[in-house]
Motif scaffolding. Sequence first.
Motif, mmCIF file in Angstrom:
data_model
loop_
_atom_site.group_PDB
_atom_site.id
_atom_site.type_symbol
_atom_site.label_atom_id
_atom_site.label_comp_id
_atom_site.label_asym_id
_atom_site.label_seq_id
_atom_site.Cartn_x
_atom_site.Cartn_y
_atom_site.Cartn_z
ATOM 1 N N UNK A 97 0.846 -1.190 0.000
ATOM 2 C CA UNK A 97 0.000 0.000 0.000
ATOM 3 C C UNK A 97 0.880 1.239 0.000
ATOM 4 N N UNK A 98 0.641 2.125 -0.973
ATOM 5 C CA UNK A 98 1.404 3.367 -1.074
ATOM 6 C C UNK A 98 0.415 4.517 -0.906
ATOM 7 N N UNK A 99 0.683 5.363 0.083
ATOM 8 C CA UNK A 99 -0.244 6.454 0.378
ATOM 9 C C UNK A 99 0.513 7.776 0.424
ATOM 10 N N UNK A 100 -0.105 8.821 -0.121
ATOM 11 C CA UNK A 100 0.515 10.143 -0.074
ATOM 12 C C UNK A 100 -0.065 10.949 1.080
ATOM 13 N N UNK A 101 0.835 11.517 1.887
ATOM 14 C CA UNK A 101 0.410 12.464 2.930
ATOM 15 C C UNK A 101 0.601 13.852 2.329
ATOM 16 N N UNK A 102 -0.508 14.556 2.125
ATOM 17 C CA UNK A 102 -0.451 15.787 1.335
ATOM 18 C C UNK A 102 -0.184 17.015 2.192
ATOM 19 N N UNK A 103 0.473 17.966 1.572
ATOM 20 C CA UNK A 103 0.633 19.279 2.195
ATOM 21 C C UNK A 103 0.628 20.337 1.096
ATOM 22 N N UNK A 104 0.551 21.607 1.501
ATOM 23 C CA UNK A 104 0.419 22.709 0.545
ATOM 24 C C UNK A 104 1.783 23.310 0.235
ATOM 25 N N UNK A 105 1.945 23.768 -0.997
ATOM 26 C CA UNK A 105 3.141 24.481 -1.428
ATOM 27 C C UNK A 105 3.376 25.693 -0.524
ATOM 28 N N UNK A 106 4.633 25.927 -0.173
ATOM 29 C CA UNK A 106 4.967 27.082 0.681
ATOM 30 C C UNK A 106 4.621 28.401 -0.006
ATOM 31 N N UNK A 107 4.671 28.438 -1.364
ATOM 32 C CA UNK A 107 4.584 29.697 -2.103
ATOM 33 C C UNK A 107 3.200 29.971 -2.682
ATOM 34 N N UNK A 108 2.339 28.929 -2.765
ATOM 35 C CA UNK A 108 0.981 29.120 -3.287
ATOM 36 C C UNK A 108 0.043 28.137 -2.596
ATOM 37 N N UNK A 109 -1.143 27.932 -3.180
ATOM 38 C CA UNK A 109 -2.141 27.082 -2.510
ATOM 39 C C UNK A 109 -2.226 25.679 -3.117
ATOM 40 N N UNK A 110 -1.351 25.372 -4.079
ATOM 41 C CA UNK A 110 -1.406 24.051 -4.708
ATOM 42 C C UNK A 110 -0.756 22.988 -3.820
ATOM 43 N N UNK A 111 -0.967 21.734 -4.196
ATOM 44 C CA UNK A 111 -0.358 20.625 -3.446
ATOM 45 C C UNK A 111 1.158 20.621 -3.674
ATOM 46 N N UNK A 112 1.915 20.448 -2.605
ATOM 47 C CA UNK A 112 3.371 20.355 -2.732
ATOM 48 C C UNK A 112 3.750 18.970 -3.258
ATOM 49 N N UNK A 113 4.624 18.973 -4.255
ATOM 50 C CA UNK A 113 5.088 17.701 -4.818
ATOM 51 C C UNK A 113 6.611 17.600 -4.788
ATOM 52 N N UNK A 114 7.276 18.691 -4.429
ATOM 53 C CA UNK A 114 8.739 18.746 -4.444
ATOM 54 C C UNK A 114 9.263 19.329 -3.137
ATOM 55 N N UNK A 115 10.569 19.185 -2.936
ATOM 56 C CA UNK A 115 11.229 19.755 -1.767
ATOM 57 C C UNK A 115 12.319 20.705 -2.245
ATOM 58 N N UNK A 116 12.168 21.966 -1.871
ATOM 59 C CA UNK A 116 13.163 22.981 -2.242
ATOM 60 C C UNK A 116 14.224 23.040 -1.156
#
Length: 209
Positions: A154-173
């Motif tokens: 089972x693979x599950x995504x724990x979602x959070x919001x982009x630091x700079x806007x309201x979209x879902x974060x998919x990367x780490x800066x």
Amino acid sequence: MAKLYFRFGAMGSAKTLNLLAVAHNYRQQRKKVLLIKPQIDLRFGANAITSRAGLTCDADLLVSEKSYFTLKGNDLISHDSLKKDQKNEIVLDNKLDYSCFLVDEAQFLTKELVEALYEITILCNIPVIAYGLKTDFRNFLFEGSKRLLELSDTIEEIKTTCFYCEKKATHNIRLIGEKPVFTGETVDIGADEKYRPCCKMCLHKLKSR
Ligand SMILES: [Zn+2]
């Protein structure tokens, strides 16, 4: 049959908070959980599993690239690439009454340890829930995360919001000061000031500044 779970999310998605909540729920029911942490993460002291929300709990077991699991005298997985004196044996015989194994910062597991945890779900019927990042700041899979994506039931995504806007974060800066950087070593564990969750569009804008 017990499952191997990989719960991944960007920096700041409360993965550790989720882990600590799961551990708390098991312990409230007087069930034993084993908290595992790769030794590479020394941010809050070698033993502590600490969420950014401030909750903390000691890890029961620290693992490194030299660690391997044995069960009744047999290697769960062979580590031919390691010399005998490099090995750090973890005997599981006295850990078989655990209801669950929980792994923090699972991206730092070796692929051999992920394979051993996968075998534990089959041979010991103990569920294993691994929490970690999927990719590093250059968008490459971590070794542990790659094997977890390959083997997890089972693979599950724990979602959070982009630091700079309201979209879902998919990367780490990765930031040095306030300046984003896109090169360097994969492993450089930092706290909030060094990494931020970010969406694809904001990553693109930051890169093309
Ligand atoms: Zn964004």
